[in-house]
Motif scaffolding. Structure first.
Motif, PDB file in Angstrom:
ATOM      1  N   THR A 124       0.923  -1.176   0.213  1.00 11.76           N
ATOM      2  CA  THR A 124      -0.095   0.007   0.161  1.00 11.76           C
ATOM      3  C   THR A 124       0.915   1.312   0.003  1.00 11.76           C
ATOM      4  OG1 THR A 124      -0.014  -0.158   2.381  1.00 11.76           O
ATOM      5  CG2 THR A 124      -2.010  -1.066   0.976  1.00 11.76           C
ATOM      6  N   ARG A 125       2.310   0.957   0.182  1.00 12.26           N
ATOM      7  CA  ARG A 125       3.121   2.224  -0.002  1.00 12.26           C
ATOM      8  C   ARG A 125       4.109   2.137  -1.042  1.00 12.26           C
ATOM      9  NH1 ARG A 125       3.972   2.402   6.628  1.00 12.26           N
ATOM     10  NH2 ARG A 125       2.056   3.602   7.258  1.00 12.26           N
ATOM     11  N   ASN A 126       3.777   1.462  -2.046  1.00 15.94           N
ATOM     12  CA  ASN A 126       4.839   1.304  -2.968  1.00 15.94           C
ATOM     13  C   ASN A 126       5.377   2.505  -4.011  1.00 15.94           C
ATOM     14  OD1 ASN A 126       2.553   1.582  -4.422  1.00 15.94           O
ATOM     15  ND2 ASN A 126       2.781  -0.311  -5.530  1.00 15.94           N
ATOM     16  N   LYS A 127       4.539   3.578  -3.624  1.00  9.41           N
ATOM     17  CA  LYS A 127       4.840   4.740  -4.258  1.00  9.41           C
ATOM     18  C   LYS A 127       5.892   5.585  -3.386  1.00  9.41           C
ATOM     19  CE  LYS A 127       1.122   4.898  -7.537  1.00  9.41           C
ATOM     20  NZ  LYS A 127      -0.137   5.816  -8.021  1.00  9.41           N
ATOM     21  N   ILE A 128       6.157   5.332  -2.242  1.00 10.38           N
ATOM     22  CA  ILE A 128       6.758   6.085  -1.368  1.00 10.38           C
ATOM     23  C   ILE A 128       8.532   6.038  -1.982  1.00 10.38           C
ATOM     24  CG2 ILE A 128       7.773   4.125   0.056  1.00 10.38           C
ATOM     25  CD1 ILE A 128       7.235   5.752   2.541  1.00 10.38           C
ATOM     26  N   THR A 129       8.866   7.640  -1.775  1.00 16.26           N
ATOM     27  CA  THR A 129      10.294   7.754  -2.282  1.00 16.26           C
ATOM     28  C   THR A 129      11.395   7.078  -1.271  1.00 16.26           C
ATOM     29  OG1 THR A 129      10.481   9.743  -0.766  1.00 16.26           O
ATOM     30  CG2 THR A 129       9.587   9.885  -3.085  1.00 16.26           C
ATOM     31  N   PRO A 130      12.563   6.616  -1.909  1.00 12.08           N
ATOM     32  CA  PRO A 130      13.553   5.909  -0.955  1.00 12.08           C
ATOM     33  C   PRO A 130      13.912   6.966   0.056  1.00 12.08           C
ATOM     34  CG  PRO A 130      13.830   5.757  -3.564  1.00 12.08           C
ATOM     35  CD  PRO A 130      12.836   6.654  -3.348  1.00 12.08           C
ATOM     36  N   GLN A 131      14.137   8.226   0.015  1.00 10.21           N
ATOM     37  CA  GLN A 131      14.335   9.155   1.162  1.00 10.21           C
ATOM     38  C   GLN A 131      13.284   9.251   2.473  1.00 10.21           C
ATOM     39  OE1 GLN A 131      17.305  10.729   1.518  1.00 10.21           O
ATOM     40  NE2 GLN A 131      16.387  10.787   3.569  1.00 10.21           N
ATOM     41  N   ARG A 132      11.988   8.911   1.743  1.00 11.39           N
ATOM     42  CA  ARG A 132      10.936   8.956   2.744  1.00 11.39           C
ATOM     43  C   ARG A 132      10.906   7.658   3.693  1.00 11.39           C
ATOM     44  NH1 ARG A 132       6.494  11.961   4.056  1.00 11.39           N
ATOM     45  NH2 ARG A 132       8.110  13.493   3.591  1.00 11.39           N
ATOM     46  N   ALA A 133      11.128   6.702   2.811  1.00  5.73           N
ATOM     47  CA  ALA A 133      11.120   5.357   3.525  1.00  5.73           C
ATOM     48  C   ALA A 133      12.459   5.340   4.259  1.00  5.73           C
ATOM     49  CB  ALA A 133      11.239   4.283   2.479  1.00  5.73           C
ATOM     50  N   GLU A 134      13.560   5.914   3.780  1.00  2.57           N
ATOM     51  CA  GLU A 134      14.820   5.904   4.899  1.00  2.57           C
ATOM     52  C   GLU A 134      14.444   6.768   6.223  1.00  2.57           C
ATOM     53  OE1 GLU A 134      19.371   7.448   4.904  1.00  2.57           O
ATOM     54  OE2 GLU A 134      18.125   7.089   2.940  1.00  2.57           O
ATOM     55  N   ASP A 135      13.641   7.701   5.966  1.00  2.12           N
ATOM     56  CA  ASP A 135      13.566   8.536   7.091  1.00  2.12           C
ATOM     57  C   ASP A 135      12.698   7.716   8.077  1.00  2.12           C
ATOM     58  OD1 ASP A 135      15.041  10.470   6.119  1.00  2.12           O
ATOM     59  OD2 ASP A 135      13.377  11.828   5.376  1.00  2.12           O
ATOM     60  N   LEU A 136      11.512   6.960   7.633  1.00  5.67           N
ATOM     61  CA  LEU A 136      10.575   6.089   8.361  1.00  5.67           C
ATOM     62  C   LEU A 136      11.141   5.110   9.069  1.00  5.67           C
ATOM     63  CD1 LEU A 136       7.471   6.391   6.254  1.00  5.67           C
ATOM     64  CD2 LEU A 136       7.910   7.661   8.200  1.00  5.67           C
TER      65      LEU A 136
END
Length: 217
Positions: A124-136
């Motif tokens: 459900t979050r496959n469009k999340i950017t790499p940077q945002r994923a890293e932050d989370l």
């Protein structure tokens, strides 16, 4: 540095297995990295000189290292055991060898990070950017660290949430089997609320400190 302190790599038996092999003190690349490591570990020039003298005695089998048993055991004993038995004449180098050679090789840190990442970058979050994923992932991991600092860590939801975030944290008998089922994700607002309560009494944790939005956490 650990390679340079492994007595096995100086033994005639290991060197004879392949004609291209060199002892660590004869390899220019390893020598450069070893010097950089010693420079980083020891800021005092006199201590560095003492370490280099100890290393030369060790690598060239000089002084106490020329003992017959010490040379024979290089290819037989475990490196850590070898330093415990034969390294007393080089106390600084022996202490460094205990630190470096006593560290087990493990991929558990990577596994922990991947385990957390799978909660973040889901279908459900496959469009999340790499940077945002890293932050989370960063926020998720630090929430778990905050949980471990609380007195109530060993009881209640904090520990359950921590276990769910890291399936490689504990392998003792009390947790075997539990890790398979406590697969909690970051989408647990009730558990997150527990961690934010009184993180620092009198201080609020806002979005600017975390650098993410509420709906993302």
């Amino acid at each position: 540095m650990a390679h340079s302190l492994n007595p096995k790599y100086y033994s005639p038996e290991w060197l004879a297995e392949d004609s291209t092999r060199k002892a660590p003190h004869q390899d220019i690349d390893i020598t450069r990295e070893r010097k950089n490591c010693i420079l980083k570990y020891y800021g005092d020039v006199d201590q560095r000189r003492e370490v280099n003298v100890e290393y030369s005695n060790f690598s060239l089998c000089m002084e106490d290292f020329c003992n017959v048993d010490a040379m024979r055991d290089r290819s037989i004993l475990d490196p850590l055991r070898w330093w415990a038995v034969h390294g007393a004449s080089a106390p600084i180098l022996q202490a460094l060898a205990f630190k470096l050679l006593g560290q087990p090789s493990s991929s558990s840190c990577c596994e922990r990070n991947w385990s957390t990442y799978k909660f973040i970058h889901s279908a459900t979050r496959n469009k999340i950017t790499p940077q945002r994923a890293e932050d989370l992932v960063f926020v998720h991991t630090n929430l778990r660290l905050l949980a471990r600092m609380k007195d109530s860590y060993k009881e209640g939801p904090s520990q359950m949430w921590d276990l769910g975030g890291d399936q490689f944290d504990s392998l003792d008998e009390s947790n075997l089997g539990r890790l398979e089922f406590e697969d909690l994700s970051v989408d647990e607002p009730s558990l997150e609320g527990v961690l934010f309560d009184n993180v620092h009494e009198g201080e609020d944790v806002d979005d600017d400190d975390l650098d993410v939005d509420d709906h993302d956490v």
